[in-house]
Design an enzyme around this catalytic site. Sequence first.
Site, PDB file in Angstrom:
ATOM      1  N   HIS A   1       6.832  -6.909  -1.769  1.00  0.00           N
ATOM      2  CA  HIS A   1       5.505  -6.846  -2.099  1.00  0.00           C
ATOM      3  C   HIS A   1       5.218  -7.081  -3.605  1.00  0.00           C
ATOM      4  CE1 HIS A   1       1.343  -5.374  -2.633  1.00  0.00           C
ATOM      5  NE2 HIS A   1       1.648  -4.153  -3.464  1.00  0.00           N
TER       6      HIS A   1
ATOM      7  N   ASP B   1      -1.212  -7.509   1.917  1.00  0.00           N
ATOM      8  CA  ASP B   1      -0.648  -8.907   1.553  1.00  0.00           C
ATOM      9  C   ASP B   1      -1.263  -9.621   2.815  1.00  0.00           C
ATOM     10  OD1 ASP B   1       0.643  -8.369  -1.107  1.00  0.00           O
ATOM     11  OD2 ASP B   1       1.925  -7.357   0.524  1.00  0.00           O
TER      12      ASP B   1
HETATM   13  N1  LIG Z   1       2.061  -1.338  -1.288  1.00  0.00           N
HETATM   14  C1  LIG Z   1       0.624  -1.999  -1.733  1.00  0.00           C
HETATM   15  O1  LIG Z   1       0.140  -2.459  -0.955  1.00  0.00           O
HETATM   16  C2  LIG Z   1      -0.015  -1.038  -2.693  1.00  0.00           C
HETATM   17  C3  LIG Z   1      -1.435  -1.304  -2.829  1.00  0.00           C
HETATM   18  C4  LIG Z   1      -2.193  -0.583  -3.853  1.00  0.00           C
HETATM   19  C5  LIG Z   1      -1.513   0.432  -4.590  1.00  0.00           C
HETATM   20  N2  LIG Z   1      -0.068   0.765  -4.608  1.00  0.00           N
HETATM   21  C6  LIG Z   1       0.600   1.595  -5.145  1.00  0.00           C
HETATM   22  O2  LIG Z   1       0.180   2.905  -5.047  1.00  0.00           O
HETATM   23  C7  LIG Z   1       0.469   3.794  -5.839  1.00  0.00           C
HETATM   24  C8  LIG Z   1      -0.571   4.827  -5.788  1.00  0.00           C
HETATM   25  O3  LIG Z   1      -1.943   4.067  -6.205  1.00  0.00           O
HETATM   26  P1  LIG Z   1      -3.035   5.161  -6.781  1.00  0.00           P
HETATM   27  O4  LIG Z   1      -4.175   3.854  -7.247  1.00  0.00           O
HETATM   28  O5  LIG Z   1      -3.598   5.724  -5.757  1.00  0.00           O
HETATM   29  O6  LIG Z   1      -2.936   5.627  -7.954  1.00  0.00           O
HETATM   30  P2  LIG Z   1      -3.357   7.127  -8.731  1.00  0.00           P
HETATM   31  O7  LIG Z   1      -2.661   7.043 -10.064  1.00  0.00           O
HETATM   32  O8  LIG Z   1      -4.803   6.972  -8.686  1.00  0.00           O
HETATM   33  O9  LIG Z   1      -2.797   8.200  -7.839  1.00  0.00           O
HETATM   34  C9  LIG Z   1      -1.679   8.456  -7.772  1.00  0.00           C
HETATM   35  C10 LIG Z   1      -1.461  10.000  -7.627  1.00  0.00           C
HETATM   36  O10 LIG Z   1      -0.011  10.301  -7.369  1.00  0.00           O
HETATM   37  C11 LIG Z   1       0.100  11.468  -8.019  1.00  0.00           C
HETATM   38  N3  LIG Z   1       1.699  11.509  -8.282  1.00  0.00           N
HETATM   39  C12 LIG Z   1       2.726  11.089  -9.378  1.00  0.00           C
HETATM   40  N4  LIG Z   1       3.648  11.574  -9.131  1.00  0.00           N
HETATM   41  C13 LIG Z   1       3.696  12.255  -7.817  1.00  0.00           C
HETATM   42  C14 LIG Z   1       5.003  13.034  -7.386  1.00  0.00           C
HETATM   43  N5  LIG Z   1       6.063  13.030  -7.921  1.00  0.00           N
HETATM   44  N6  LIG Z   1       4.503  13.606  -6.239  1.00  0.00           N
HETATM   45  C15 LIG Z   1       3.237  13.456  -5.723  1.00  0.00           C
HETATM   46  N7  LIG Z   1       2.341  13.022  -6.470  1.00  0.00           N
HETATM   47  C16 LIG Z   1       2.473  12.469  -7.518  1.00  0.00           C
HETATM   48  C17 LIG Z   1      -0.698  11.169  -9.401  1.00  0.00           C
HETATM   49  O11 LIG Z   1      -0.764  12.454  -9.935  1.00  0.00           O
HETATM   50  C18 LIG Z   1      -1.735  10.836  -8.767  1.00  0.00           C
HETATM   51  O12 LIG Z   1      -2.647  11.631  -8.275  1.00  0.00           O
HETATM   52  C19 LIG Z   1       0.908   2.920  -7.102  1.00  0.00           C
HETATM   53  O13 LIG Z   1       2.112   3.013  -7.270  1.00  0.00           O
HETATM   54  C20 LIG Z   1       0.097   1.646  -6.709  1.00  0.00           C
HETATM   55  O14 LIG Z   1       0.693   0.860  -7.491  1.00  0.00           O
HETATM   56  C21 LIG Z   1       0.470  -0.151  -3.596  1.00  0.00           C
HETATM   57  O1  LIG Z   2      -1.089  -5.250  -7.671  1.00  0.00           O
HETATM   58  C1  LIG Z   2      -0.893  -3.732  -7.600  1.00  0.00           C
HETATM   59  O2  LIG Z   2      -0.156  -3.213  -8.647  1.00  0.00           O
HETATM   60  C2  LIG Z   2      -1.606  -3.023  -6.715  1.00  0.00           C
HETATM   61  C3  LIG Z   2      -1.221  -3.197  -5.357  1.00  0.00           C
HETATM   62  O3  LIG Z   2       0.223  -3.394  -5.072  1.00  0.00           O
HETATM   63  C4  LIG Z   2      -2.012  -4.332  -4.830  1.00  0.00           C
HETATM   64  O4  LIG Z   2      -1.263  -5.301  -4.253  1.00  0.00           O
HETATM   65  O5  LIG Z   2      -3.159  -4.627  -4.890  1.00  0.00           O
END
Ligand SMILES: NC(=O)c1ccc[n+]([C@@H]2O[C@H](COP(=O)([O-])OP(=O)(O)OC[C@H]3O[C@@H](n4cnc5c(N)ncnc54)[C@H](O)[C@@H]3O)[C@@H](O)[C@H]2O)c1
Ligand SMILES: O=C(O)C[C@H](O)C(=O)O
Length: 338
Positions: free
Chosen positions: A192, A164
């Site tokens: 967030h 962000d």
């Molecule tokens: N805070 C932020 O700024 C931010 C930014 C982007 C994404 N995210 C979040 O990050 C997370 C991951 O995003 P992504 O795009 O990589 O998702 P993705 O679905 O591509 O990957 C997530 C992975 O986590 C694994 N997983 C699920 N449960 C699990 C567990 N108990 N233990 C270990 N691994 C497990 C899944 O099998 C998968 O491989 C999501 O929750 C997304 O919303 C946060």
């Molecule tokens: O928005 C989402 O769910 C993914 C991530 O937290 C983001 O900010 O891009």
Amino acid sequence: MSSSSTKEPIRIVITGAAGQIAYSLIHQICNGDVFGKDQPVILHLLDITPMMGVLQGVVMEIEDTSLPLVKGAIPTDSEETAFKDVDVALFVGAMPRKEGMERKDLLNANVKIFKSQGTALDKFAKKSVKVLVVGNPANTNCYILAHYAPSIPRENFSCLTRLDHNRAKAQIANRLKVSPENVKNVIIWGNHSSTQFPDVRSATVNVNGKDTPVYDAIKDDNWLKNDFISTVQKRGAAVIAARKLSSAMSAAKAICDHMRDWWNGTKDNEWVSMGVISDGSYDIEKGLVFSYPIQIKDGKISIVQGLKIDDWSREMIEKTQKELVEEKNDAVKATTSD
Ligand SMILES: NC(=O)c1ccc[n+]([C@@H]2O[C@H](COP(=O)([O-])OP(=O)(O)OC[C@H]3O[C@@H](n4cnc5c(N)ncnc54)[C@H](O)[C@@H]3O)[C@@H](O)[C@H]2O)c1
Ligand SMILES: O=C(O)C[C@H](O)C(=O)O
């Protein structure tokens, strides 16, 4: 930057290691972009059992990069193996949201992961482990993780709001047609989520060699108090609408920025945004995981104090705090109901 580095390798666990963020993140860590070009690493790669085949492929690719800093890559579905003796823990593994969802809609599905992994972190990780929670809803997942890892110091927990922060810098830079590195000291307050408060009241931008307050440089208070804020608040949803997947490249970059600054310290007179466990600063409920302006020196995080909060900002901060209190209560219910 060679295999002849005399430093001991550090152990880094990445959860969700078979997912899309991890796929962008791993190379930057292995390349020394985060912990240093002379810092060898051993990666602990955790994912769920059905993803072990995919994870094996990721490990093959790590080998094929032939990067000298990589001293091991351990794929696993065991929390004990994953968290054993780690120095750094990057909690990415969780379900991402789909179009039309808010991040807190993931709470029931994701918060239990953090209860289980918090318990394992407490048992197996080094007590000095630096923790970053990325999986959404990131602040509340971090709250639960820390709750179930009581033997690890509270200041070792953080959640990601750097994406962000970077988005806010980029919006200001684009508007002024300057490079984002010229924009300093933006703040993301709170969650967030779409209630976050992207605040540029004390931010500056370097235009033609001179640091100028962002408000003076932009000269459009209405844009700064409305469209700018809602664009940053809703940027994650806009990426999902366009890509049909949540942000990954920019998220991985933000994880690297967050950890690099924690490892090396922030620049003098500059701050970054991080979700940390509140000590009550700025009248935020103690214990909530809240994003604040942060400075880091010798690995120690401190919340920037003394910034002026006017009535409008107080209202914005109260709104995001209120949402975090509600999320926390829901999360506690979800993790104690079984
Ligand atoms: N805070 C932020 O700024 C931010 C930014 C982007 C994404 N995210 C979040 O990050 C997370 C991951 O995003 P992504 O795009 O990589 O998702 P993705 O679905 O591509 O990957 C997530 C992975 O986590 C694994 N997983 C699920 N449960 C699990 C567990 N108990 N233990 C270990 N691994 C497990 C899944 O099998 C998968 O491989 C999501 O929750 C997304 O919303 C946060
Ligand atoms: O928005 C989402 O769910 C993914 C991530 O937290 C983001 O900010 O891009």
